[in-house]
Design a protein around this motif. Sequence first.
Motif, PDB file in Angstrom:
ATOM      1  N   ILE A   1      -8.660   4.260  -7.600  1.00 17.65           N
ATOM      2  CA  ILE A   1      -8.450   4.035  -5.872  1.00 17.65           C
ATOM      3  C   ILE A   1      -7.793   3.249  -5.721  1.00 17.65           C
ATOM      4  CG2 ILE A   1     -10.329   2.532  -5.038  1.00 17.65           C
ATOM      5  CD1 ILE A   1     -12.207   2.803  -7.067  1.00 17.65           C
ATOM      6  N   ALA A   2      -7.714   3.803  -4.136  1.00 19.29           N
ATOM      7  CA  ALA A   2      -6.222   2.806  -3.633  1.00 19.29           C
ATOM      8  C   ALA A   2      -6.913   1.983  -2.040  1.00 19.29           C
ATOM      9  CB  ALA A   2      -5.469   4.284  -2.662  1.00 19.29           C
TER      10      ALA A   2
ATOM     11  N   LEU B   1      -9.050   3.874   0.553  1.00 25.08           N
ATOM     12  CA  LEU B   1      -8.788   4.967   1.171  1.00 25.08           C
ATOM     13  C   LEU B   1      -8.661   5.995   0.169  1.00 25.08           C
ATOM     14  CD1 LEU B   1      -4.934   3.310   0.702  1.00 25.08           C
ATOM     15  CD2 LEU B   1      -6.355   3.598   2.398  1.00 25.08           C
ATOM     16  N   GLY B   2      -9.426   6.082  -0.971  1.00 20.31           N
ATOM     17  CA  GLY B   2     -10.081   7.223  -1.813  1.00 20.31           C
ATOM     18  C   GLY B   2      -9.950   6.642  -3.211  1.00 20.31           C
TER      19      GLY B   2
ATOM     20  N   ALA C   1       1.512   5.500   2.327  1.00 18.29           N
ATOM     21  CA  ALA C   1       1.407   5.920   3.795  1.00 18.29           C
ATOM     22  C   ALA C   1       0.475   4.449   5.085  1.00 18.29           C
ATOM     23  CB  ALA C   1       0.484   7.028   2.967  1.00 18.29           C
ATOM     24  N   ALA C   2      -0.859   4.352   3.606  1.00 19.59           N
ATOM     25  CA  ALA C   2      -1.130   3.307   4.554  1.00 19.59           C
ATOM     26  C   ALA C   2      -0.460   1.869   4.959  1.00 19.59           C
ATOM     27  CB  ALA C   2      -2.549   2.597   4.236  1.00 19.59           C
TER      28      ALA C   2
ATOM     29  N   LEU D   1       7.094  -3.975   9.788  1.00 17.47           N
ATOM     30  CA  LEU D   1       7.915  -4.979   9.382  1.00 17.47           C
ATOM     31  C   LEU D   1       8.016  -5.064   7.468  1.00 17.47           C
ATOM     32  CD1 LEU D   1       6.544  -7.820  11.617  1.00 17.47           C
ATOM     33  CD2 LEU D   1       7.827  -5.827  11.749  1.00 17.47           C
ATOM     34  N   PHE D   2       6.395  -4.847   6.882  1.00 20.99           N
ATOM     35  CA  PHE D   2       6.842  -5.185   5.771  1.00 20.99           C
ATOM     36  C   PHE D   2       7.031  -3.917   4.612  1.00 20.99           C
ATOM     37  CE2 PHE D   2       4.587  -8.588   8.013  1.00 20.99           C
ATOM     38  CZ  PHE D   2       5.670  -9.774   7.979  1.00 20.99           C
ATOM     39  N   THR D   3       7.574  -3.169   4.787  1.00 24.01           N
ATOM     40  CA  THR D   3       7.419  -1.631   4.452  1.00 24.01           C
ATOM     41  C   THR D   3       8.982  -1.080   4.325  1.00 24.01           C
ATOM     42  OG1 THR D   3       5.323  -1.010   5.194  1.00 24.01           O
ATOM     43  CG2 THR D   3       6.712   0.702   4.142  1.00 24.01           C
ATOM     44  N   ALA D   4       9.312  -0.906   2.489  1.00 21.82           N
ATOM     45  CA  ALA D   4      10.493  -0.521   2.899  1.00 21.82           C
ATOM     46  C   ALA D   4      10.838   0.882   3.388  1.00 21.82           C
ATOM     47  CB  ALA D   4      10.774  -0.085   1.581  1.00 21.82           C
TER      48      ALA D   4
END
Length: 90
Positions: free
Chosen positions: A52-53, A64-65, A79-80, A87-90
């Motif tokens: 589960i995400a 998320l599914g 992706a989410a 601002l906090f995603t590489a």
Amino acid sequence: FIAENTIRTDNRWSNLRLGTRRENCENQRRPKATNRSGYLGVHFHKGSQKYIAAIHIDGHRKHLGMFLTAEAASAAYLAAKREHHRLFTA
């Protein structure tokens, strides 16, 4: 304060920016040591035998599914994260 270059020991003023506690939590790059799936935002559901995400957005958990592999669940989480924690995603 949150480090701009993600090096936690680099505490130069030029490298730090103000951030809330929630923003600091969004800045997490690796799963906690207790996470057995090995992926951030992913856990295994024993009943369905699927991964589960989920992600927290504005203080609410968003499902998320369910996925057959941890890698697929992680891809959905990332992706989410790119969409909601920009601002906090590489």
